[in-house]
Write a protein that holds these residues in place. Structure first.
Motif, PDB file in Angstrom:
ATOM      1  N   ASP A   6       3.559   9.877 -10.014  1.00  0.00           N
ATOM      2  CA  ASP A   6       2.817  10.164 -11.240  1.00  0.00           C
ATOM      3  C   ASP A   6       2.363  11.619 -11.249  1.00  0.00           C
ATOM      4  O   ASP A   6       2.446  12.291 -12.277  1.00  0.00           O
ATOM      5  CB  ASP A   6       1.600   9.245 -11.375  1.00  0.00           C
ATOM      6  CG  ASP A   6       1.964   7.861 -11.868  1.00  0.00           C
ATOM      7  OD1 ASP A   6       3.071   7.686 -12.416  1.00  0.00           O
ATOM      8  OD2 ASP A   6       1.132   6.945 -11.696  1.00  0.00           O
ATOM      9  N   ARG A   7       1.898  12.111 -10.116  1.00  0.00           N
ATOM     10  CA  ARG A   7       1.438  13.506 -10.040  1.00  0.00           C
ATOM     11  C   ARG A   7       2.601  14.465 -10.230  1.00  0.00           C
ATOM     12  O   ARG A   7       2.461  15.506 -10.871  1.00  0.00           O
ATOM     13  CB  ARG A   7       0.750  13.761  -8.703  1.00  0.00           C
ATOM     14  CG  ARG A   7      -0.600  13.128  -8.607  1.00  0.00           C
ATOM     15  CD  ARG A   7      -1.337  13.543  -7.339  1.00  0.00           C
ATOM     16  NE  ARG A   7      -2.564  12.784  -7.221  1.00  0.00           N
ATOM     17  CZ  ARG A   7      -2.781  11.844  -6.320  1.00  0.00           C
ATOM     18  NH1 ARG A   7      -1.863  11.551  -5.429  1.00  0.00           N
ATOM     19  NH2 ARG A   7      -3.930  11.202  -6.294  1.00  0.00           N
ATOM     20  N   GLU A  66       0.825  -1.206   0.000  1.00  0.00           N
ATOM     21  CA  GLU A  66       0.000   0.000   0.000  1.00  0.00           C
ATOM     22  C   GLU A  66       0.857   1.253   0.000  1.00  0.00           C
ATOM     23  O   GLU A  66       0.557   2.230  -0.688  1.00  0.00           O
ATOM     24  CB  GLU A  66      -0.946  -0.010   1.200  1.00  0.00           C
ATOM     25  CG  GLU A  66      -2.049  -1.034   1.069  1.00  0.00           C
ATOM     26  CD  GLU A  66      -2.876  -1.218   2.335  1.00  0.00           C
ATOM     27  OE1 GLU A  66      -2.492  -0.680   3.406  1.00  0.00           O
ATOM     28  OE2 GLU A  66      -3.903  -1.914   2.260  1.00  0.00           O
ATOM     29  N   GLU A 107       3.907   5.602  -5.689  1.00  0.00           N
ATOM     30  CA  GLU A 107       3.804   5.562  -7.150  1.00  0.00           C
ATOM     31  C   GLU A 107       2.806   6.607  -7.650  1.00  0.00           C
ATOM     32  O   GLU A 107       3.074   7.323  -8.624  1.00  0.00           O
ATOM     33  CB  GLU A 107       3.375   4.174  -7.602  1.00  0.00           C
ATOM     34  CG  GLU A 107       3.322   4.020  -9.099  1.00  0.00           C
ATOM     35  CD  GLU A 107       2.901   2.628  -9.553  1.00  0.00           C
ATOM     36  OE1 GLU A 107       2.532   2.510 -10.730  1.00  0.00           O
ATOM     37  OE2 GLU A 107       2.935   1.684  -8.745  1.00  0.00           O
ATOM     38  N   LYS A 108       1.679   6.739  -6.980  1.00  0.00           N
ATOM     39  CA  LYS A 108       0.679   7.737  -7.377  1.00  0.00           C
ATOM     40  C   LYS A 108       1.220   9.150  -7.188  1.00  0.00           C
ATOM     41  O   LYS A 108       0.982  10.031  -8.018  1.00  0.00           O
ATOM     42  CB  LYS A 108      -0.607   7.542  -6.581  1.00  0.00           C
ATOM     43  CG  LYS A 108      -1.364   6.309  -7.008  1.00  0.00           C
ATOM     44  CD  LYS A 108      -2.589   6.077  -6.154  1.00  0.00           C
ATOM     45  CE  LYS A 108      -3.265   4.774  -6.551  1.00  0.00           C
ATOM     46  NZ  LYS A 108      -4.406   4.454  -5.691  1.00  0.00           N
ATOM     47  N   GLN A 109       1.963   9.373  -6.093  1.00  0.00           N
ATOM     48  CA  GLN A 109       2.564  10.688  -5.869  1.00  0.00           C
ATOM     49  C   GLN A 109       3.571  11.010  -6.964  1.00  0.00           C
ATOM     50  O   GLN A 109       3.622  12.149  -7.445  1.00  0.00           O
ATOM     51  CB  GLN A 109       3.251  10.737  -4.503  1.00  0.00           C
ATOM     52  CG  GLN A 109       2.283  10.741  -3.343  1.00  0.00           C
ATOM     53  CD  GLN A 109       2.994  10.598  -2.000  1.00  0.00           C
ATOM     54  OE1 GLN A 109       4.136  10.160  -1.925  1.00  0.00           O
ATOM     55  NE2 GLN A 109       2.294  10.964  -0.936  1.00  0.00           N
ATOM     56  N   ILE A 166      -3.154  12.172 -13.665  1.00  0.00           N
ATOM     57  CA  ILE A 166      -2.500  10.895 -13.384  1.00  0.00           C
ATOM     58  C   ILE A 166      -2.653   9.998 -14.596  1.00  0.00           C
ATOM     59  O   ILE A 166      -3.754   9.764 -15.074  1.00  0.00           O
ATOM     60  CB  ILE A 166      -3.102  10.217 -12.146  1.00  0.00           C
ATOM     61  CG1 ILE A 166      -2.879  11.094 -10.918  1.00  0.00           C
ATOM     62  CG2 ILE A 166      -2.512   8.835 -11.938  1.00  0.00           C
ATOM     63  CD1 ILE A 166      -3.510  10.560  -9.669  1.00  0.00           C
ATOM     64  N   GLU A 167      -1.538   9.552 -15.093  1.00  0.00           N
ATOM     65  CA  GLU A 167      -1.547   8.641 -16.230  1.00  0.00           C
ATOM     66  C   GLU A 167      -1.261   7.240 -15.701  1.00  0.00           C
ATOM     67  O   GLU A 167      -0.265   7.011 -15.018  1.00  0.00           O
ATOM     68  CB  GLU A 167      -0.459   9.051 -17.223  1.00  0.00           C
ATOM     69  CG  GLU A 167      -0.380   8.161 -18.435  1.00  0.00           C
ATOM     70  CD  GLU A 167       0.700   8.617 -19.383  1.00  0.00           C
ATOM     71  OE1 GLU A 167       1.461   7.765 -19.850  1.00  0.00           O
ATOM     72  OE2 GLU A 167       0.789   9.830 -19.639  1.00  0.00           O
ATOM     73  N   GLU A 168      -2.151   6.332 -15.982  1.00  0.00           N
ATOM     74  CA  GLU A 168      -1.965   4.969 -15.504  1.00  0.00           C
ATOM     75  C   GLU A 168      -0.798   4.331 -16.237  1.00  0.00           C
ATOM     76  O   GLU A 168      -0.676   4.447 -17.457  1.00  0.00           O
ATOM     77  CB  GLU A 168      -3.228   4.137 -15.732  1.00  0.00           C
ATOM     78  CG  GLU A 168      -4.404   4.581 -14.894  1.00  0.00           C
ATOM     79  CD  GLU A 168      -4.152   4.438 -13.393  1.00  0.00           C
ATOM     80  OE1 GLU A 168      -3.567   3.440 -12.970  1.00  0.00           O
ATOM     81  OE2 GLU A 168      -4.548   5.362 -12.658  1.00  0.00           O
ATOM     82  N   GLU A 186       2.277   1.738  -3.467  1.00  0.00           N
ATOM     83  CA  GLU A 186       1.249   2.259  -4.380  1.00  0.00           C
ATOM     84  C   GLU A 186       1.036   3.752  -4.167  1.00  0.00           C
ATOM     85  O   GLU A 186       0.888   4.505  -5.139  1.00  0.00           O
ATOM     86  CB  GLU A 186      -0.077   1.523  -4.169  1.00  0.00           C
ATOM     87  CG  GLU A 186      -0.148   0.178  -4.826  1.00  0.00           C
ATOM     88  CD  GLU A 186      -1.525  -0.448  -4.690  1.00  0.00           C
ATOM     89  OE1 GLU A 186      -2.237  -0.191  -3.694  1.00  0.00           O
ATOM     90  OE2 GLU A 186      -1.890  -1.205  -5.596  1.00  0.00           O
ATOM     91  N   THR A 187       1.034   4.187  -2.920  1.00  0.00           N
ATOM     92  CA  THR A 187       0.856   5.602  -2.609  1.00  0.00           C
ATOM     93  C   THR A 187       1.991   6.427  -3.196  1.00  0.00           C
ATOM     94  O   THR A 187       1.757   7.471  -3.818  1.00  0.00           O
ATOM     95  CB  THR A 187       0.781   5.809  -1.080  1.00  0.00           C
ATOM     96  OG1 THR A 187      -0.341   5.089  -0.573  1.00  0.00           O
ATOM     97  CG2 THR A 187       0.641   7.277  -0.728  1.00  0.00           C
TER      98      THR A 187
END
Length: 80
Positions: free
Chosen positions: A60-61, A50, A56-58, A69-71, A53-54
């Motif tokens: 991406d931003r 988790e 990774e999302k940061q 956010i691009e998957e 993943e957090t």
């Protein structure tokens, strides 16, 4: 899962997971204790996943100036 474990850093959770794995690999653990340790390891693994993943999302931003956010999907390298 205890509230304390949820507040662990990635590094703390990973270190504890490594300790659990080492103990289980030694093989000198009674079955009931091994099952309990396995469950603890799975919970620690979930915490690490988790947190990754957090991050990774940061990332991406941060990497997309417009904030969208691009998957992305990651492929594991094939081992020869």
């Amino acid at each position: 899962m205890s509230e304390t474990k949820q507040k662990w850093t990635f590094e703390e959770a990973m270190k504890q997971l490594e300790e659990v794995v080492e103990k289980l690999e030694e093989g000198d653990v009674p079955l009931e204790e091994a099952i309990s340790m396995f469950q603890e390891g799975m919970a620690l693994s979930k915490i690490c996943h988790e947190k990754l993943e957090t991050v990774e999302k940061q990332m991406d931003r941060i990497l997309h100036e417009d904030g969208e956010i691009e998957e992305t999907t990651f492929q594991e390298e094939e081992q020869s």
